[in-house]
Design a protein around this motif. Structure first.
Motif, PDB file in Angstrom:
ATOM      1  N   ALA A  61      36.348 -31.660  68.340  1.00  0.00           N
ATOM      2  CA  ALA A  61      36.577 -32.498  67.235  1.00  0.00           C
ATOM      3  C   ALA A  61      36.486 -31.823  66.020  1.00  0.00           C
ATOM      4  O   ALA A  61      36.968 -32.293  64.746  1.00  0.00           O
ATOM      5  N   ALA A 293      40.581 -36.483  66.217  1.00  0.00           N
ATOM      6  CA  ALA A 293      39.558 -35.731  66.891  1.00  0.00           C
ATOM      7  C   ALA A 293      38.850 -36.621  67.990  1.00  0.00           C
ATOM      8  O   ALA A 293      38.538 -36.173  69.103  1.00  0.00           O
ATOM      9  N   SER A 297      38.605 -35.200  71.960  1.00  0.00           N
ATOM     10  CA  SER A 297      37.244 -35.205  72.494  1.00  0.00           C
ATOM     11  C   SER A 297      37.145 -35.757  73.888  1.00  0.00           C
ATOM     12  O   SER A 297      36.639 -35.510  74.605  1.00  0.00           O
TER      13      SER A 297
END
Length: 558
Positions: A61, A293, A297
């Motif tokens: 991220a 992100a 993740s």
């Protein structure tokens, strides 16, 4: 504009990518990686997952937020604000549920950015954000008592008061060796010399206490003794489990909570960074990047991610000025994770608890919390309601009640303001007779801006955006004859205006401040800070004061 800041800089500012500039960004990225390493591990463990998941989050991220974001210097990764949410989701839905909710939250954030909701998040009242942030800090602090004191408790209730009841009955079984290591960790971090900031105190504390426990043979719980052997390999992206409409329905409230908090944290961090470097971020692009992100993740098995204020500030303080610094921080963290994971398991749990104590302390922002008790009673009610519900219930309920209460009290305050208007006919007759001014240059280096209507959170943010057009201003007159009330968020914005003026060498003058507003400003001590001679009874007196300031400055320069 939905365009990554990195792309804009590459196209329009090639001078920002000289070899010396890139070297400074790489250096800043290395320092931030050293800061992020212990924090990512500690936050992962506090969230109820193994330490590598925190590092994966910071790597994956963190890289994407810097690559695609709308800020020059934003550093992304796991933050303390998510600990309580993540822990609750894992308890209810398991790790697979958390990863699915994180991916869903990422999609929600991307949609928010694409539909340009970035500006709307700014309208969340300041007492609401302060209340739930301080509440999260209290809950985070309470989750670390067991590890810090070495109580050895395995079954802790999730309810706040029930948990503290267990603690109070268990302090007699404190492991004094564990407590001593925890206190040593705190002491090292607090008293670590600032001139050695290139090597963060938290990382130094972890290294020292880990070596002490390992070679001193101390009976202190470590990551390995608590979780077993940790794995430092980076898995290929994959879906965490089967996705169905029923799963989506169950996880939707959790996903919205993650998205809401990630959006607020990212944009708040970006605003703080703007103030530190004198630039402006792109809020909608920042939301899109944070969304991408979080999807990534979740696919890699990481945690929810957002902009991290402390790490972003560390980046700026160490010379980072382009997204390369944030991308470098992620790469350096990946190298550390691959090379050092077998040693990470030796870290004492009490040392991580000590680090999270300090994270909770910084999150609490007690100065802002206590300062709000000078605000109108309605703002205090919002603050205490949001704070209390965050601690004793959960964040979702707290935010819902806080926003509803803020809306209700806002409408009541508007009703009260209408009655105030009717009691002063002369003032508002004058407003109707004359042409209202918006923004204009009265004299060289003197700008006048008038706010029409209550100085609440919407007007505050709009005014702050307008200041970008006053680059050559030496005296700024804020005409407040049509501002019958000001709330805590409006005052917070007024303080930011004052701070920006101080930073830019601009003198701020308030013109025609009404009695109710003047009383509120006096309670905050703002009149003393600004100076009584900078509060004028009307626009004519304000212009005379401005002319004397400008002429005095010019005379001084001559």
């Amino acid at each position: 504009m939905l365009k990554p800041k990195l792309l804009t800089l590459l196209q329009n500012r090639p001078e920002d990518f000289t070899s010396s500039r890139i070297l400074k960004d790489l250096s800043a990225g290395l320092v931030v990686a050293c800061v992020a390493l212990p924090l990512s591990i500690a936050l992962a463990i506090a969230s109820g997952v193994t330490p590598e998941k925190g590092l994966i989050t910071a790597v994956v991220a963190g890289f994407l937020i810097s690559l695609l974001g709308g800020s020059r210097v934003q550093i992304g990764g796991p933050t303390g604000a998510f600990v309580v949410i993540v822990y609750g989701i894992i308890e209810k839905f398991g790790v697979a549920g958390l990863l699915t909710a994180t991916i869903m939250a990422g999609i929600i954030l991307m949609l928010m950015g694409l539909f340009k909701f970035g500006a709307f998040i700014k309208f969340i009242p300041y007492p609401v954000t302060t209340g739930f942030t301080s509440g999260i800090a209290v809950v985070l602090f309470s989750t670390q008592i067991n590890d810090f004191f070495g109580l050895g408790l395995t079954q802790l209730p999730s309810e706040f008061f029930a948990k503290w009841s267990v603690y109070l009955h268990s302090f007699g079984q404190t492991n004094w060796m564990t407590l001593a290591v925890g206190l040593l960790t705190l002491a090292i971090i607090i008293f670590w010399p600032k001139k050695w900031r290139v090597f963060p105190g938290s990382l130094a504390a972890l290294i020292i206490t880990t070596l002490l426990v390992k070679f001193g043979g101390l009976n202190v719980a470590t990551i390995t003794s608590t979780f077993g052997q940790v794995d430092g390999t980076l898995v290929m992206p994959h879906m965490p489990g089967e996705i169905s409409l029923e799963v989506v329905r169950k996880l939707l409230p959790a996903a919205f909570t993650i998205a809401f908090l990630a959006g607020i944290e990212s944009l708040l961090s970006a605003v703080v960074a703007d103030g530190m470097i004198g630039k402006r971020h792109r809020s909608n692009m920042e939301l899109v990047a944070t969304g991408v992100a979080n999807v990534a993740s979740g696919l890699f098995g990481g945690l929810p991610a957002t902009g991290a204020i402390a790490r972003t500030a560390a980046n700026i303080e160490n010379g980072g000025r382009t997204p390369i610094a944030g991308m470098a921080h992620a790469v350096f963290l990946l190298i550390m994770m691959l090379c050092l994971m077998k040693y990470i398991g030796l870290i004492p749990m009490t040392s991580l608890a000590a680090i999270l104590f300090l994270v909770a302390y910084r999150m609490s922002d007690w100065r802002s919390f206590t300062a709000l008790f000078k605000a109108p009673a309605s703002d205090i009610a919002i603050l205490l309601t949001t704070f209390t519900l965050t601690v004793v219930e959960d964040l979702v309920v707290a935010i819902e009640f806080g926003l509803v209460l803020a809306a209700v009290l806002f409408m009541k305050r508007m009703s009260d303001v209408y009655q105030i208007k009717n009691t002063d006919d002369d003032l508002f007759d004058e407003v109707r007779r004359k042409d209202d001014i918006d923004t204009k240059i009265i004299a060289k280096h003197v700008s006048v801006y008038e706010i029409n209507g209550p100085f609440f959170f919407g007007a505050a943010n709009k005014f702050l955006d307008s200041l970008e057009h006053h680059k050559d201003c030496k005296v700024l007159i804020l005409r407040m004859r049509s501002v019958p009330a000001i709330d805590a968020t409006g005052f917070h914005a007024l303080e930011r205006i004052y701070d920006r003026c101080q930073k830019d060498g601009v003198q701020l003058i308030l013109s025609h401040v009404q009695k109710h507003v003047l009383k509120t400003l006096d309670k905050y001590g703002f009149i003393h800070k600004l100076g009584e001679d900078h509060i004028c009874k009307n626009i004519d007196a304000s212009l005379m004061r401005a002319e004397s300031i400008v002429s005095g400055r010019q005379h001084f320069l001559e």
